[in-house]
Design a protein around this motif. Sequence first.
Motif, short mmCIF file in Angstrom:
data_model
loop_
_atom_site.label_atom_id
_atom_site.label_comp_id
_atom_site.label_asym_id
_atom_site.label_seq_id
_atom_site.Cartn_x
_atom_site.Cartn_y
_atom_site.Cartn_z
N VAL A 117 0.85 -1.20 0.00
CA VAL A 117 0.00 0.00 0.00
C VAL A 117 0.88 1.25 0.00
CG1 VAL A 117 -1.82 1.29 1.20
CG2 VAL A 117 -1.86 -1.22 1.23
N VAL A 118 0.59 2.15 -0.93
CA VAL A 118 1.32 3.42 -1.01
C VAL A 118 0.47 4.53 -0.37
CG1 VAL A 118 2.09 5.24 -2.60
CG2 VAL A 118 2.73 2.87 -3.03
N PHE A 119 1.10 5.32 0.49
CA PHE A 119 0.43 6.44 1.17
C PHE A 119 0.97 7.75 0.62
CE2 PHE A 119 -0.38 2.95 3.95
CZ PHE A 119 -1.53 3.25 4.66
N LEU A 120 0.05 8.65 0.25
CA LEU A 120 0.45 9.95 -0.27
C LEU A 120 -0.15 11.05 0.63
CD1 LEU A 120 1.78 11.65 -2.52
CD2 LEU A 120 -0.40 11.53 -3.76
N PRO A 121 0.64 11.53 1.61
CA PRO A 121 0.13 12.57 2.53
C PRO A 121 0.23 13.96 1.91
CG PRO A 121 2.31 11.85 3.22
CD PRO A 121 2.00 11.10 1.96
N TYR A 122 -0.63 14.87 2.39
CA TYR A 122 -0.57 16.27 1.97
C TYR A 122 0.32 17.02 2.95
CZ TYR A 122 -2.06 20.82 0.25
OH TYR A 122 -2.07 22.07 -0.30
N ILE A 176 -3.71 2.55 -3.27
CA ILE A 176 -3.14 3.83 -2.85
C ILE A 176 -4.10 4.50 -1.86
CG2 ILE A 176 -1.61 4.28 -4.81
CD1 ILE A 176 -3.76 5.99 -6.08
N VAL A 177 -3.52 5.01 -0.79
CA VAL A 177 -4.27 5.78 0.20
C VAL A 177 -3.79 7.22 0.05
CG1 VAL A 177 -4.73 6.18 2.65
CG2 VAL A 177 -4.44 3.84 1.81
N THR A 178 -4.70 8.10 -0.39
CA THR A 178 -4.25 9.46 -0.66
C THR A 178 -5.14 10.48 0.05
OG1 THR A 178 -5.55 10.07 -2.63
CG2 THR A 178 -3.64 8.66 -2.98
N ASP A 179 -4.52 11.58 0.40
CA ASP A 179 -5.24 12.66 1.06
C ASP A 179 -6.35 13.19 0.15
OD1 ASP A 179 -5.52 15.76 1.75
OD2 ASP A 179 -4.72 14.74 3.51
N MET A 180 -7.40 13.73 0.78
CA MET A 180 -8.53 14.30 0.04
C MET A 180 -8.09 15.40 -0.92
SD MET A 180 -10.30 16.77 2.92
CE MET A 180 -11.30 17.68 1.75
N LYS A 181 -6.95 16.04 -0.63
CA LYS A 181 -6.50 17.17 -1.45
C LYS A 181 -5.83 16.73 -2.76
CE LYS A 181 -6.26 20.87 1.92
NZ LYS A 181 -6.57 22.14 1.26
N TYR A 182 -5.84 15.42 -3.02
CA TYR A 182 -5.34 14.91 -4.31
C TYR A 182 -6.48 14.20 -5.04
CZ TYR A 182 -0.72 15.46 -2.05
OH TYR A 182 0.39 15.93 -1.41
#
Length: 497
Positions: free
Chosen positions: A12-17, A122-128
């Motif tokens: 799982v890839v995490f993309l934080p803002y 992928i787990v990504t922030d709402m801002k993406y």
Amino acid sequence: MESQQSHNKLHVVFLPYPSAGHMNPMIDTARVFAMHGVNVTIIATHANASTFQKSIDSDFNSGYSIKTHLIQFPSAQVGLPDGVENIKDSTSSEMYLKITRGVRMLQDSIEVLFKELQPDCIVTDMKYPWTVESAAKLNIPRIHFYSSSYFSYCAIYFVRKYKPHYNLVSETQKFTIPCLPHTIEMTRLHLHNWERENNAMTAIFEPMYESAERSYGSLYNSFHELESDYEKLFKTTIGIKSWSVGPVSAWANKDDERKANRGHIEKSLGKHTELLNWLNSKENESVLYVSFGSLIRLPHAQLVEIAHGLENSGHNFIWVIKNNKDEDGEGFLQEFEKRMKESNKGYIIWDWAPQLLILEYPAIGGIVTHCGWNSTLESVNAGLPMITWPVFAEEFYNEKLLVDVLKIGVPVGAKVNKLWTNISVEEMVRREEIVKAVEILMGISQESKEMRMRAKKLGDAAKRTIEEGGHSYNNLIQLIDELKSLKKSKALDNKKD
């Protein structure tokens, strides 16, 4: 054999803002996934990674499969000095816009990275919001990470849908948000400017909320016992699949060293000795903790009102002040700090505080908070009631959850939702209102005692929910199992082709 095993592992890839309120809970969530056997990659720029890398290295050395993949922030292209890569580093609107422009410029390189990493999810922030399409291209689930409460999402959803704030006679006239399980009254002034009326910001925010509906599901740093009515509303009426796995700060940071440094370039625990000694010298539940989060820098005139309000309340306090000492033109705050040291009634912390550590000290009896979701959840986890002082974004919604639904908050009387840089003298909260709120929160009335009891009960529930068999624990395991099943199904389909 080992490489085959790691290949079969869920990745799982995490993309934080890059804003502390968004980044810290996602990093903690990523770490919790890794602690439960998931192969985790976090994508971050160099300066942002430096604030959490020691925790990642420690987890990796403990045998967890977790790493950070660094990408270059386009500092030169947007006209920023090296190392300014996080919203909390912005000291002006111009700098804020440059950082957000730099973040947008990363999209192409992140999409290339997704293809290279070939994750299972992928787990990504709402801002993406654009990551919905990225996941679709890779035929993998995209999980929308919402960094605030179910309550705020539901309230925003129904305000957007039914527009109950339109056609009112004044900005201060109250309206009721439709479709919520509780009667929640607000005014137009409580709403973010993009909600009050369509403007340039609406075109930026609308896709963020719509992306939740187009995702595989949503991940929440919340827990069932805290917001069960709104979790249910989100899943049923709004119709989005979700998993509550909070409070992740408590789950991922169980030792004091980690609590002391979460979300900050690490320091030795010994650096905080003077503060902790001061706390240890105070009676249980006698100290009020005052903090407005990582972004908010209040105008000097408002800081003066807070200083007088705290002093006049007669209670012990710790006050975290974001404004630089050099901005204190009259020397008022430094003089105030000196006076508080002499009286031993107050302790001033400049810029950053080890909040997780402080909140757990027996001497802390309550908190003054801007109602940012991280601080709210950390206070709930510590079993503390709150004085609510929202400033901008969804904070006014979170205030309603604390005051009207959970009944563990005392409003200080903030009335207008706007960036802290634009707060005018007329909109300031006065010292008398501060004293009044402190007396209710820290006092000995029946109302105060009942509020503290409710807060403690929620604190106990917060601790149980992340233990084996608790709601958040079970939700995490269920989500991981579901993603593993999807990975297997995809592998079988690929074999057939």
